[in-house]
Enzyme design. Structure first.
Site, short mmCIF file in Angstrom:
data_model
loop_
_atom_site.label_atom_id
_atom_site.label_comp_id
_atom_site.label_asym_id
_atom_site.label_seq_id
_atom_site.Cartn_x
_atom_site.Cartn_y
_atom_site.Cartn_z
N GLY A 13 85.90 -20.81 -28.20
CA GLY A 13 86.73 -22.01 -28.15
C GLY A 13 86.16 -23.09 -29.04
O GLY A 13 86.24 -24.28 -28.75
N GLY A 16 87.92 -26.32 -30.15
CA GLY A 16 88.42 -27.24 -29.12
C GLY A 16 87.60 -28.52 -29.08
O GLY A 16 86.69 -28.74 -29.88
N GLN A 17 87.98 -29.36 -28.12
CA GLN A 17 87.32 -30.67 -27.96
C GLN A 17 85.81 -30.56 -27.74
O GLN A 17 85.03 -31.27 -28.35
CB GLN A 17 87.82 -31.31 -26.69
CG GLN A 17 89.12 -31.93 -26.61
CD GLN A 17 89.00 -32.95 -25.49
OE1 GLN A 17 88.70 -34.10 -25.78
NE2 GLN A 17 89.17 -32.53 -24.26
N ARG A 94 94.54 -25.36 -16.81
CA ARG A 94 95.64 -25.29 -15.84
C ARG A 94 96.80 -26.14 -16.34
O ARG A 94 96.63 -27.28 -16.74
CB ARG A 94 95.13 -25.85 -14.51
CG ARG A 94 96.06 -25.61 -13.37
CD ARG A 94 95.30 -25.85 -12.08
NE ARG A 94 96.13 -25.75 -10.93
CZ ARG A 94 95.66 -25.82 -9.70
NH1 ARG A 94 94.37 -25.99 -9.49
NH2 ARG A 94 96.45 -25.73 -8.67
N ARG A 100 96.31 -22.06 -8.73
CA ARG A 100 94.91 -21.78 -9.03
C ARG A 100 94.69 -20.27 -9.22
O ARG A 100 93.93 -19.84 -10.07
CB ARG A 100 94.03 -22.33 -7.91
CG ARG A 100 92.57 -22.40 -8.31
CD ARG A 100 91.73 -23.17 -7.31
NE ARG A 100 90.33 -22.99 -7.63
CZ ARG A 100 89.65 -23.74 -8.50
NH1 ARG A 100 90.24 -24.73 -9.13
NH2 ARG A 100 88.38 -23.50 -8.74
N ASN A 107 92.36 -16.35 -16.78
CA ASN A 107 91.02 -16.46 -17.36
C ASN A 107 90.21 -15.18 -17.18
O ASN A 107 89.35 -14.86 -17.99
CB ASN A 107 90.31 -17.68 -16.80
CG ASN A 107 90.82 -18.93 -17.49
OD1 ASN A 107 90.69 -19.06 -18.69
ND2 ASN A 107 91.45 -19.81 -16.74
N GLN A 114 85.22 -10.48 -22.65
CA GLN A 114 84.05 -11.14 -23.26
C GLN A 114 82.75 -10.59 -22.66
O GLN A 114 81.77 -10.37 -23.37
CB GLN A 114 84.13 -12.66 -23.10
CG GLN A 114 85.21 -13.27 -24.01
CD GLN A 114 85.22 -14.79 -24.03
OE1 GLN A 114 84.44 -15.45 -23.35
NE2 GLN A 114 86.13 -15.35 -24.80
N ASP A 161 78.07 -32.39 -13.72
CA ASP A 161 78.16 -33.01 -12.40
C ASP A 161 76.82 -33.65 -12.02
O ASP A 161 76.78 -34.75 -11.46
CB ASP A 161 78.56 -31.96 -11.36
CG ASP A 161 79.80 -31.19 -11.80
OD1 ASP A 161 80.83 -31.83 -12.04
OD2 ASP A 161 79.72 -29.95 -11.94
N ARG A 164 76.47 -36.80 -14.01
CA ARG A 164 77.37 -37.82 -13.48
C ARG A 164 76.79 -38.43 -12.20
O ARG A 164 76.81 -39.65 -12.00
CB ARG A 164 78.73 -37.20 -13.17
CG ARG A 164 79.55 -36.88 -14.39
CD ARG A 164 80.75 -36.01 -14.04
NE ARG A 164 81.66 -35.88 -15.17
CZ ARG A 164 82.66 -35.01 -15.22
NH1 ARG A 164 82.87 -34.15 -14.22
NH2 ARG A 164 83.45 -34.96 -16.28
N HIS A 189 81.82 -25.69 -9.35
CA HIS A 189 82.16 -26.81 -10.23
C HIS A 189 83.65 -27.11 -10.02
O HIS A 189 84.51 -26.65 -10.77
CB HIS A 189 81.89 -26.46 -11.69
CG HIS A 189 82.50 -27.45 -12.64
ND1 HIS A 189 82.03 -28.73 -12.79
CD2 HIS A 189 83.58 -27.36 -13.47
CE1 HIS A 189 82.78 -29.38 -13.67
NE2 HIS A 189 83.73 -28.56 -14.09
P1 NAX Z 1 90.31 -27.43 -25.56
O1 NAX Z 1 91.67 -27.00 -25.07
O2 NAX Z 1 90.18 -28.64 -26.42
O3 NAX Z 1 89.63 -26.23 -26.36
C1 NAX Z 1 89.61 -24.93 -25.89
C2 NAX Z 1 89.59 -24.03 -27.11
O4 NAX Z 1 89.44 -22.70 -26.65
C3 NAX Z 1 90.87 -24.08 -27.93
O5 NAX Z 1 90.55 -24.33 -29.30
C4 NAX Z 1 91.49 -22.70 -27.74
O6 NAX Z 1 92.15 -22.24 -28.91
C5 NAX Z 1 90.25 -21.88 -27.45
N1 NAX Z 1 90.50 -20.65 -26.70
C6 NAX Z 1 91.41 -20.42 -25.73
N2 NAX Z 1 91.34 -19.14 -25.31
C7 NAX Z 1 90.35 -18.58 -26.02
C8 NAX Z 1 89.83 -17.26 -26.05
N3 NAX Z 1 90.34 -16.28 -25.28
N4 NAX Z 1 88.81 -17.01 -26.90
C9 NAX Z 1 88.32 -17.98 -27.70
N5 NAX Z 1 88.81 -19.23 -27.74
C10 NAX Z 1 89.81 -19.52 -26.90
O7 NAX Z 1 89.41 -27.55 -24.25
P2 NAX Z 1 88.01 -28.29 -24.08
O8 NAX Z 1 88.26 -29.70 -23.74
O9 NAX Z 1 87.14 -27.98 -25.23
O10 NAX Z 1 87.49 -27.59 -22.74
C11 NAX Z 1 87.13 -26.24 -22.74
C12 NAX Z 1 86.91 -25.76 -21.32
O11 NAX Z 1 85.83 -26.47 -20.71
C13 NAX Z 1 88.10 -25.97 -20.38
O12 NAX Z 1 88.25 -24.80 -19.59
C14 NAX Z 1 87.65 -27.10 -19.51
O13 NAX Z 1 88.29 -27.08 -18.25
C15 NAX Z 1 86.18 -26.82 -19.40
N6 NAX Z 1 85.32 -27.90 -18.93
C16 NAX Z 1 84.27 -27.59 -18.15
C17 NAX Z 1 83.37 -28.54 -17.69
C18 NAX Z 1 82.22 -28.17 -16.83
O14 NAX Z 1 81.52 -29.07 -16.39
N7 NAX Z 1 81.95 -26.91 -16.55
C19 NAX Z 1 83.57 -29.98 -18.02
C20 NAX Z 1 84.45 -30.21 -19.18
C21 NAX Z 1 85.63 -29.28 -19.30
O15 NAX Z 1 86.63 -29.73 -18.46
#
Ligand code: NAX
Length: 330
Positions: A13, A16-17, A94, A100, A107, A114, A161, A164, A189
């Site tokens: 990913g 992504g962000q 989601r 859920r 996922n 993976q 967490d 935070r 989490h």
């Molecule tokens: P984004 O939607 O900005 O980026 C996710 C990226 O993953 C996208 O570019 C998408 O194309 C790619 N992607 C999707 N399926 C894929 C796959 N099968 N193989 C490879 N790439 C794939 O999300 P982002 O804000 O970067 O967050 C990513 C994940 O982190 C989300 O699931 C989010 O819920 C989770 N988080 C987890 C946190 C934690 O504390 N554990 C906190 C932050 C975040 O919420």
């Protein structure tokens, strides 16, 4: 002195962000150290590849001396080939109307393959940190699909967490955040996580002796930490990214390096039945690293009835998640 051979790091990913906040810090040496060259192996799905190209252009334009090579791919075997650290960030968030259970199953379709690709391709010292949500159960799915990889190599991220929670306690006590230590996030989490203020310390003193307000600790403190992600979405219109990337870096550094003194950090690791948690769950525990990647769950921490109840609730949630994905486990 000859340069060290590069270590391969996979980020999924990557466009992504969180990927955008993470890659530059890895490339600058904040993950594995300022003298450790790296090869970045970046996995995306097809729709993300164009954005990933742009991200790679930017990494190139930083001229980071530690970056030996960058590989972008949609192929799992290529992404995990020879990798020593896999940061599994990409997942499907989601969406409105999604239960859920649907989220867990979708996922599972990502994290099962993976896990298998990691087992087939990664380096023998592979360690995996799952960030993509629901991260505990995604990690469980990947781990169970890679029985060849020792179970102590798998981590789900509860460090955001922890950070935070430390921030909230420091603010309330009027101390620098570095004064707050030993903050364990128990369980999932998710909104059921339990940030354990009673065993945390401020400059070595138990938190409840410094913040003499049990109502706040048991109430607003916990809900603020549990709902911080939602508060950030509310304010920013986007979910937390830079702080999540930071926590991923913190997690890896905490796994790699020995935890000082009698401290501990928060990681969701495989349960071996510690504190009565069912074996095999990927559960947020206080963890002490011993250096070179070895670690242990810190045992012997006391819990009052309030804490026990909180831990029971988050455990039940993880048990329920595990039963929802049972078909995806090997
Ligand atoms: P984004 O939607 O900005 O980026 C996710 C990226 O993953 C996208 O570019 C998408 O194309 C790619 N992607 C999707 N399926 C894929 C796959 N099968 N193989 C490879 N790439 C794939 O999300 P982002 O804000 O970067 O967050 C990513 C994940 O982190 C989300 O699931 C989010 O819920 C989770 N988080 C987890 C946190 C934690 O504390 N554990 C906190 C932050 C975040 O919420």
């Amino acid at each position: 002195m000859a340069a060290k051979p590069p270590i391969h790091i996979t980020v999924t990913g990557a466009a992504g962000q969180i990927g955008y906040a993470l890659l530059f810090r890895i490339a600058s040496g904040q993950l594995l150290g300022p003298d450790q060259p790296v090869v970045l192996r970046l996995l995306e799905i097809e729709p993300g590849m164009k954005a990933l190209e742009g991200v790679v252009m930017e990494v190139d334009d930083c001229a980071f001396p530690l970056v030996s090579d960058i590989i972008t791919t949609t192929d799992l075997d290529v992404a995990f080939d020879g990798t020593s650290w896999a940061l599994l960030v990409g997942s499907v968030p989601r969406k409105a109307g999604m239960e859920r259970g649907d989220l867990l199953t979708i996922n599972g379709g990502i994290f099962g393959p993976q896990g298998r690709a990691i087992a087939a391709n990664a380096a023998s010292d592979i360690r995996v940190v799952v960030v993509g949500n629901p991260c505990n159960t995604n990690c469980l799915i990947a781990r169970s699909n890679a029985p060849e990889v020792p179970t102590d190599r798998w981590f789900a991220m509860t460090r955001l967490d922890e950070n935070r929670a430390k921030g909230q306690l420091a603010k309330r006590a009027g101390v620098p955040v570095s004064s707050v230590t030993n903050l364990a996030i128990w369980g999932n989490h998710s909104a059921t996580q339990f940030p354990d203020f009673a065993n945390a310390r401020i400059d070595g003193t138990p938190v409840p002796e410094v913040i003499d307000d049990n109502g706040w600790l048991q109430g607003e403190f916990i809900t603020t930490v549990q709902k911080r992600g939602a508060a950030i979405i509310d304010a920013r219109g986007l979910s937390s990214a830079a702080s999540a990337a930071n926590a991923a870096i913190d997690s890896v550094v905490s796994i790699r390096t020995a935890t000082p003194g009698d401290g501990f950090t928060s990681l969701a690791v495989v349960s071996d039945g510690e504190y009565g948690v069912p074996q095999g769950l990927q559960f947020g525990f206080p963890v002490r690293a011993k250096g070179s990647g070895a670690w242990e769950v810190v045992e012997g921490l006391g819990h009052d009835e309030f804490a026990k109840e909180r831990i029971r609730i988050t455990t039940e949630e993880l048990v329920a998640e595990r039963s929802e994905v049972i078909d995806l486990l090997r």
